[in-house]
Design an enzyme around this catalytic site. Structure first.
Site, short mmCIF file in Angstrom:
data_model
loop_
_atom_site.label_atom_id
_atom_site.label_comp_id
_atom_site.label_asym_id
_atom_site.label_seq_id
_atom_site.Cartn_x
_atom_site.Cartn_y
_atom_site.Cartn_z
N ASN A 166 -28.05 41.42 11.24
CA ASN A 166 -29.24 40.61 11.51
C ASN A 166 -30.49 41.50 11.47
O ASN A 166 -31.16 41.70 12.47
CB ASN A 166 -29.14 39.97 12.90
N SER A 205 -23.89 33.92 8.95
CA SER A 205 -23.82 33.18 10.20
C SER A 205 -22.46 32.54 10.40
O SER A 205 -21.80 32.14 9.45
CB SER A 205 -24.88 32.07 10.23
N GLY A 263 -20.67 33.63 13.51
CA GLY A 263 -19.99 34.41 14.54
C GLY A 263 -18.71 35.03 14.00
O GLY A 263 -18.48 35.09 12.79
N LYS A 323 -32.17 33.74 7.45
CA LYS A 323 -31.21 33.88 8.56
C LYS A 323 -31.94 33.94 9.89
O LYS A 323 -31.50 33.37 10.90
CB LYS A 323 -30.34 35.13 8.37
N HIS A 349 -32.93 30.53 10.73
CA HIS A 349 -31.69 29.87 11.17
C HIS A 349 -31.47 30.14 12.66
O HIS A 349 -31.19 29.24 13.45
CB HIS A 349 -30.50 30.37 10.35
N ASN A 350 -31.61 31.39 13.06
CA ASN A 350 -31.40 31.73 14.47
C ASN A 350 -32.47 31.12 15.36
O ASN A 350 -32.18 30.70 16.48
CB ASN A 350 -31.37 33.25 14.64
N GLU A 399 -31.49 27.74 15.83
CA GLU A 399 -30.34 27.78 16.75
C GLU A 399 -30.82 27.83 18.20
O GLU A 399 -30.31 27.10 19.07
CB GLU A 399 -29.50 29.03 16.39
N LYS A 401 -30.97 38.53 21.85
CA LYS A 401 -30.97 39.82 21.15
C LYS A 401 -32.20 40.00 20.27
O LYS A 401 -32.36 41.06 19.70
CB LYS A 401 -29.69 39.94 20.33
N ARG A 414 -66.72 26.80 20.01
CA ARG A 414 -66.82 28.07 19.28
C ARG A 414 -68.22 28.28 18.73
O ARG A 414 -68.77 29.38 18.73
CB ARG A 414 -65.79 28.10 18.13
#
Ligand code: 6PG
Length: 472
Positions: free
Chosen positions: A102, A128, A130, A182, A185-186, A189, A260, A442
């Site tokens: 990763n 992916s 696991g 990926k 993707h996480n 997830e 992680k 602003r």
């Protein structure tokens, strides 16, 4: 005989990938920093196929056919650089290093550029699913050059999960595209897990249901449109009883979620790209909040309602809220992929990403087929939310979704994922946003100027003077 492919780094993911390759009839060279792991793999699983164990990097490289395909499966970061530094000098032009960990896509871009100068292909690959996925069929997201995919793709497609015979593996795009996808993707997830956790919490605290009852609810949902790996395992976890205490397992686990880092990377990158992935961000922050033990302790006395059981159609409503919020999270993630694809010139096919996520990976779900179809119909789709199927699903769910967010707020049950998804939905559909006021503020304090609804150009009000408008 030589090996078609080699795997170095034989912790559980690397070992299982090597076994998967061997089980598919490929001769696999295997190597690990300490030879013990290599020996163990061959002793335990040697009967599954043909492994060529190597004690040294030199032996490993020598046992590979050309172009050499070296898969590295080590911890992202320094360990990856160390392994690359060890192997690159031993390789020859046209050989490839496949980083299946990763890694951060920016590291992958840097490594790809450096190795290209030495005539080597560097293929940052998302994997992916696991441990089980690695062994029985993961979803695989390789980046890197087209040329490297020609040599590598068939092997990866071979070991990937399959849906109706179609592999859950496709060339994502050049350099860091695979690791980027990926990463998102996480991120998705994280969002999906957070939404499921909120659904559980509402059913528990406002529904008054036990973990075992909620496990049954999830089992039911799993056979409907929410059908997915994460829903399925949620039912398993909720149905599990702790052997030591006889209590529901979920009640004996410390309520501090760890991470992680890939979720945070997704959000950091989205901030750089300016894409509002609020669902993923809330999921990352919710984990951080849960982990802040001392702040939580200090704040435990803050006033607020004690949740009580509400009547009505809570279970059905939560199902709708979950589905709608999930669609929002995916819509945001896909938007991030499309933004990065444009920024880095990756030319990623979002429909292909939905296709390869249908099985093998952690976010595998029935409804990914609808995402695939949506992008197949309209590759330039602005948002998944405007696709017919999703528009109807969210439109049909929104009343229940609002009830759930109201219930959560009234009962004092935190539901940041549901709430932020709904706010995003309402933000997108709003005819006018209060951003106009922000522009005014602003302009007031910093003369930052604003654009008008009725004329081209940029303008500024002389706030400290006669308040007339000038061209900015
Ligand atoms: C996968 C998973 C995998 C890993 C996550 C867990 O796709 O197989 O996403 O990559 O389990 O990184 O992430 P956290 O430890 O941050 O929850």
């Amino acid at each position: 005989a030589k090996a078609q492919i080699g795997v170095t780094g034989l912790a559980v993911m690397g070992r299982n990938l090597a076994r998967n390759l061997a089980r598919h009839g490929h001769t696999v060279a295997v190597h690990n920093r300490s030879y013990g792991r290599t020996k163990e793999l061959v002793e335990e699983f040697g009967h599954e196929g043909t492994f060529l164990p190597a004690e040294t990097a030199e032996q490993f490289v020598a046992s590979l056919e050309r172009p050499r395909r070296v898969v590295i499966m080590v911890k992202a970061g320094k360990a990856t650089d160390a392994v690359i530094d060890e192997f690159a000098p031993l390789l020859e032009e046209g050989d490839m290093i496949v980083d299946a960990g990763n890694a951060h896509f920016a590291d992958t871009r840097r490594r790809e550029a450096a190795l290209k100068e030495r005539g080597l292909h560097f293929v940052g690959t998302g994997v992916s699913g696991g441990e089980e996925g690695a062994l029985h069929g993961p979803a695989i997201m390789p980046g890197g050059s087209k040329e490297s995919y020609e040599a590598l793709g068939p092997l990866l497609e071979d070991i990937a999960a399959k849906v109706d015979g179609e592999p859950c593996c496709a060339h994502v795009g050049p350099d860091g595209a695979g690791h980027f996808v990926k990463m998102v993707h996480n991120g998705i997830e994280y969002a999906d897990m957070q939404l499921i956790a909120e659904a559980y919490d509402l059913l528990r605290q406002a529904g008054g249901h036990s973990p075992a009852e909620i496990a049954e609810v999830f089992r039911g949902w799993n056979s409907g449109r929410l059908g997915s790996y994460l829903i399925e395992i949620t039912a398993e976890v909720l149905g599990h009883t702790d052997a030591a205490t006889g209590q529901a397992f979920v009640d004996v686990v410390l309520d501090q979620a760890q991470q992680k880092g890939t979720g945070s990377w997704t959000v950091q990158t989205a901030l750089d790209l300016g894409v509002p992935v609020s669902g993923i961000a809330e999921a990352v922050f919710a984990r951080a909040l849960s982990g802040g033990a001392s702040v939580r302790e200090a704040a435990a006395g803050l006033p607020g309602p004690t949740p009580s059981v509400v009547g009505g159609s809570l279970v059905e409503d939560v199902e709708q809220a979950l589905f709608a919020s999930k669609i929002v999270a995916y819509a945001q993630g896909f938007q991030q992929i499309q933004a990065a694809s444009a920024e880095y010139g990756w030319d990623i096919d979002p429909g292909a990403m939905a296709r390869i996520w249908r099985d093998g990976c952690i976010i595998r779900a029935k409804f990914l087929e609808h995402i695939r179809v949506a992008y197949d119909k309209a590759p330039e789709l602005q948002s998944l939310l405007v696709d017919d199927y999703f528009l109807e699903a969210v439109g049909g769910a929104q009343e229940a979704w609002r009830r759930v967010v109201v219930t959560a707020a009234q009962q004092g049950i935190p539901a940041p994922g549901f709430a932020t998804a709904l706010a995003y939905y309402d933000g997108l559909r709003a005819k006018r946003l209060p951003a106009a006021l922000i522009q005014g503020q602003r302009d007031f304090f910093g003369a930052h100027t604003y654009r008008r609804t009725d004329r081209e150009g940029s303008f500024h009000v002389l706030w400290a003077g006669d308040r007339s408008e000038v061209e900015g």
